[in-house]
Design a protein around this motif. Structure first.
Motif, short mmCIF file in Angstrom:
data_model
loop_
_atom_site.label_atom_id
_atom_site.label_comp_id
_atom_site.label_asym_id
_atom_site.label_seq_id
_atom_site.Cartn_x
_atom_site.Cartn_y
_atom_site.Cartn_z
N ALA A 89 0.82 -1.21 0.00
CA ALA A 89 0.00 0.00 0.00
C ALA A 89 0.85 1.26 0.00
CB ALA A 89 -0.94 -0.01 1.21
N VAL A 90 2.04 1.20 0.59
CA VAL A 90 2.93 2.36 0.64
C VAL A 90 4.32 1.92 0.21
CG1 VAL A 90 4.01 4.09 2.15
CG2 VAL A 90 1.58 3.56 2.41
N LYS A 91 4.90 2.71 -0.71
CA LYS A 91 6.15 2.28 -1.35
C LYS A 91 7.30 3.24 -1.07
CE LYS A 91 3.37 0.14 -4.93
NZ LYS A 91 2.67 0.38 -6.20
N SER A 92 8.07 2.91 -0.06
CA SER A 92 9.30 3.62 0.27
C SER A 92 9.18 5.14 0.19
CB SER A 92 10.43 3.14 -0.67
OG SER A 92 11.67 3.65 -0.20
N ILE A 93 8.39 5.68 1.10
CA ILE A 93 8.25 7.15 1.09
C ILE A 93 9.13 7.79 2.16
CG2 ILE A 93 5.94 7.08 0.06
CD1 ILE A 93 4.78 7.77 2.72
N SER A 94 9.67 8.95 1.81
CA SER A 94 10.52 9.71 2.73
C SER A 94 10.07 11.16 2.71
CB SER A 94 11.98 9.66 2.29
OG SER A 94 12.44 8.33 2.25
N PHE A 95 9.87 11.71 3.87
CA PHE A 95 9.58 13.15 3.98
C PHE A 95 9.71 13.57 5.43
CE2 PHE A 95 5.34 13.04 5.91
CZ PHE A 95 4.88 11.78 5.57
N GLU A 96 9.68 14.87 5.64
CA GLU A 96 9.85 15.41 6.98
C GLU A 96 8.78 16.47 7.23
OE1 GLU A 96 13.66 17.16 9.44
OE2 GLU A 96 13.97 16.16 7.53
N GLY A 105 -3.24 23.75 3.56
CA GLY A 105 -1.89 23.23 3.76
C GLY A 105 -0.79 24.27 3.73
N ASP A 106 0.15 24.18 4.68
CA ASP A 106 1.42 24.89 4.52
C ASP A 106 2.18 24.23 3.38
OD1 ASP A 106 1.09 26.59 6.71
OD2 ASP A 106 1.79 25.04 8.09
N ARG A 107 2.12 22.88 3.39
CA ARG A 107 2.66 22.11 2.27
C ARG A 107 1.69 20.98 1.96
NH1 ARG A 107 8.37 19.94 3.00
NH2 ARG A 107 7.57 19.43 5.08
N ILE A 108 1.78 20.51 0.73
CA ILE A 108 0.87 19.46 0.27
C ILE A 108 1.70 18.31 -0.28
CG2 ILE A 108 -0.96 18.90 -1.40
CD1 ILE A 108 -1.72 21.89 -1.37
N ALA A 109 1.35 17.09 0.16
CA ALA A 109 2.02 15.90 -0.35
C ALA A 109 1.04 15.16 -1.25
CB ALA A 109 2.45 15.00 0.81
N ILE A 110 1.44 14.93 -2.49
CA ILE A 110 0.55 14.23 -3.41
C ILE A 110 0.96 12.77 -3.54
CG2 ILE A 110 -0.35 14.11 -5.77
CD1 ILE A 110 -0.40 16.97 -5.93
N MET A 111 0.01 11.87 -3.25
CA MET A 111 0.28 10.43 -3.32
C MET A 111 -0.46 9.79 -4.47
SD MET A 111 0.44 9.12 0.62
CE MET A 111 1.18 7.57 0.08
N LYS A 112 0.14 8.76 -5.03
CA LYS A 112 -0.52 7.94 -6.04
C LYS A 112 0.09 6.54 -5.99
CE LYS A 112 -1.75 7.68 -10.86
NZ LYS A 112 -1.01 7.06 -11.94
N ASP A 113 -0.76 5.53 -5.97
CA ASP A 113 -0.31 4.13 -5.94
C ASP A 113 0.76 3.87 -4.90
OD1 ASP A 113 -2.01 3.70 -8.07
OD2 ASP A 113 -0.46 4.06 -9.58
N GLY A 114 0.58 4.44 -3.72
CA GLY A 114 1.52 4.18 -2.63
C GLY A 114 2.80 4.97 -2.69
N GLY A 141 -7.42 5.01 -2.41
CA GLY A 141 -6.55 3.84 -2.51
C GLY A 141 -5.09 4.16 -2.71
N SER A 142 -4.73 5.44 -2.68
CA SER A 142 -3.33 5.81 -2.96
C SER A 142 -2.42 5.60 -1.75
CB SER A 142 -3.25 7.25 -3.46
OG SER A 142 -3.85 8.14 -2.56
#
Ligand SMILES: Nc1ncnc2c1ncn2[C@@H]1O[C@H](COP(=O)(O)OP(=O)(O)O)[C@@H](O)[C@H]1O
Ligand SMILES: [Mg+2]
Length: 376
Positions: free
Chosen positions: A17-24, A204-213, A38-39
């Motif tokens: 469901a989630v593919k190696s994401i990195s953020f702070e 959002g101060d910042r926005i994270a866009i996800m797709k397919d994990g 489903g993302s």
């Protein structure tokens, strides 16, 4: 404050469901997670407080691996708000809000005081609402209780999973505005899931866009709009979006281009005639090249009519002024400091190109700003 390092989630059935994401995420930041159904947004969020364990990578909270925290303590120390609200129907509002403080062993007096404070904070009168049951509240009021409950034990991080998506548009707009105000006031770190781009841009101060994990882009709203890193991001944002956020609205779109100006050598009589003819209260003073020199107020001209030779003698500084690259948001902030109720707009050579007045600003904004935002 919160850091994902190569975090993945494979569910028991083998689905990744989630593919190696990195953020702070910084302390006090409002981060929006957005993407199609489903993302992997909810999964990402649930891994933060370990409602879902991640299967590889590391999640750091305050520099510490979240797997090293005691699981139930971790859950209690992070506020959580969901779309379905999840209030207990047989508990009063007061008891619903008090759940975590009770688990933490606060004394009844502390709890009562905290519940009252939180109800006030989310705009509900404690005397009216504390002893009601959830079904006696509207959807919007119930969602306010959800927020109050998430704040109850004063957590540093609050997770919100599509909290407003079941509300009617007017209530949603109102709660969005209130949450923005609340966030500014409390300086909490908020992770907010939505599938609504307007909501994301507004909040959002910042926005994270996800797709397919995968995490496709994490940026400020402005950057997302102007530099979408990925074809999908551009498509998802919508190419012809009407920009509603004043931070994204250029000041040149809301200014008036007809500006009454005068050279500084004008006599006070002639200046007064011009002021009367054009029904203005301030005159913008420029040099031969139309560069901004200052402002003359009609009041000063009338008062000193017999004492001065030219309006140059009652010239006031042109502060504040805006460059034509500024946004409506800059104008809103600056209008508060303007003693004239108007702000000249200049190009990079300081030539006057327009004028923003309090009235024009309000009419440009009024259809797009909720009451709570204007009240700030
Ligand atoms: N418990 C589970 N077991 C297996 N797959 C799941 C489970 N929960 C979610 N998924 C799958 O993981 C993907 C991401 O789900 P989710 O994080 O809920 O997405 P979103 O919140 O973005 O809609 C979806 O394809 C979903 O079907
Ligand atoms: Mg979800």
């Amino acid at each position: 404050m919160l850091r994902f390092e190569n975090v993945s989630k494979v569910y028991d059935d083998g689905f990744q469901a989630v593919k190696s994401i990195s953020f702070e995420i910084q302390q006090g930041e409002f981060l929006v997670l957005i993407g199609p159904s489903g993302s992997g947004k909810t999964t990402t969020m649930k891994m933060i407080n370990r409602m879902e364990p991640h299967t590889s990578g590391t999640i750091y909270i305050d520099g510490k691996d979240n797997n090293t925290y005691n699981a139930s303590e971790l859950r209690r120390s992070i506020g959580y708000v969901i779309q379905q609200i999840g209030l207990f129907p047989h508990y009063t509002i007061e008891k619903n809000i008090a759940i975590v403080p009770q688990l933490k062993g606060w004394n009844p007096k502390e709890i009562k005081a905290r519940v009252d404070e939180l109800l006030e904070l989310v705009g509900l009168n404690p005397e009216v609402f504390a002893n009601r049951y959830p079904k006696e509240l509207s959807g919007g009021q119930q969602q306010r209780i959800g927020i109050a409950r998430a704040l109850a034990s004063n957590p540093d991080i609050i997770l919100m999973d599509e909290p407003f998506s079941a509300l009617d548009p007017i209530t949603r707009d109102q709660l969005q505005g209130e949450l923005i105000t609340l966030h500014k006031k409390l300086n909490k770190t908020i992770v907010f899931v939505t599938h609504d781009m307007d909501e994301a841009l507004k909040m959002g101060d910042r926005i994270a866009i996800m797709k397919d994990g995968k995490l496709l882009q994490l940026d400020t709203p402005e950057k997302l709009l102007h530099e979408p890193a990925h074809g999908f991001v551009e498509e998802f944002i919508g190419k012809h979006r009407i920009i509603q956020n004043p931070e994204l609205m250029p000041v040149i779109d809301i200014m008036s281009e007809t500006v009454v100006t005068s050279l500084p050598q004008r006599s006070p009589e002639k200046a007064l005639a011009l002021i009367r003819q054009r029904k203005i209260t301030n005159l913008i003073v420029v040099d031969e090249e139309n560069k901004l020199l200052g402002i003359v107020s009609a009041y000063d001209v009338i008062k000193q009519l017999n004492d001065i030779q030219t309006i140059d003698e009652v010239l006031l500084p042109a502060e504040p002024f805006l460059f034509d690259s500024a946004t409506a948001k800059d104008a809103i902030i600056m209008m508060d400091e303007s003693p004239y109720g108007m702000i000249p707009v200049v190009d990079e050579r300081k030539k006057v190109v327009g004028l923003v007045t309090r009235g024009s600003l309000l009419s440009a904004m009024s259809s797009q700003w909720t009451d709570s935002e204007v009240a700030e």
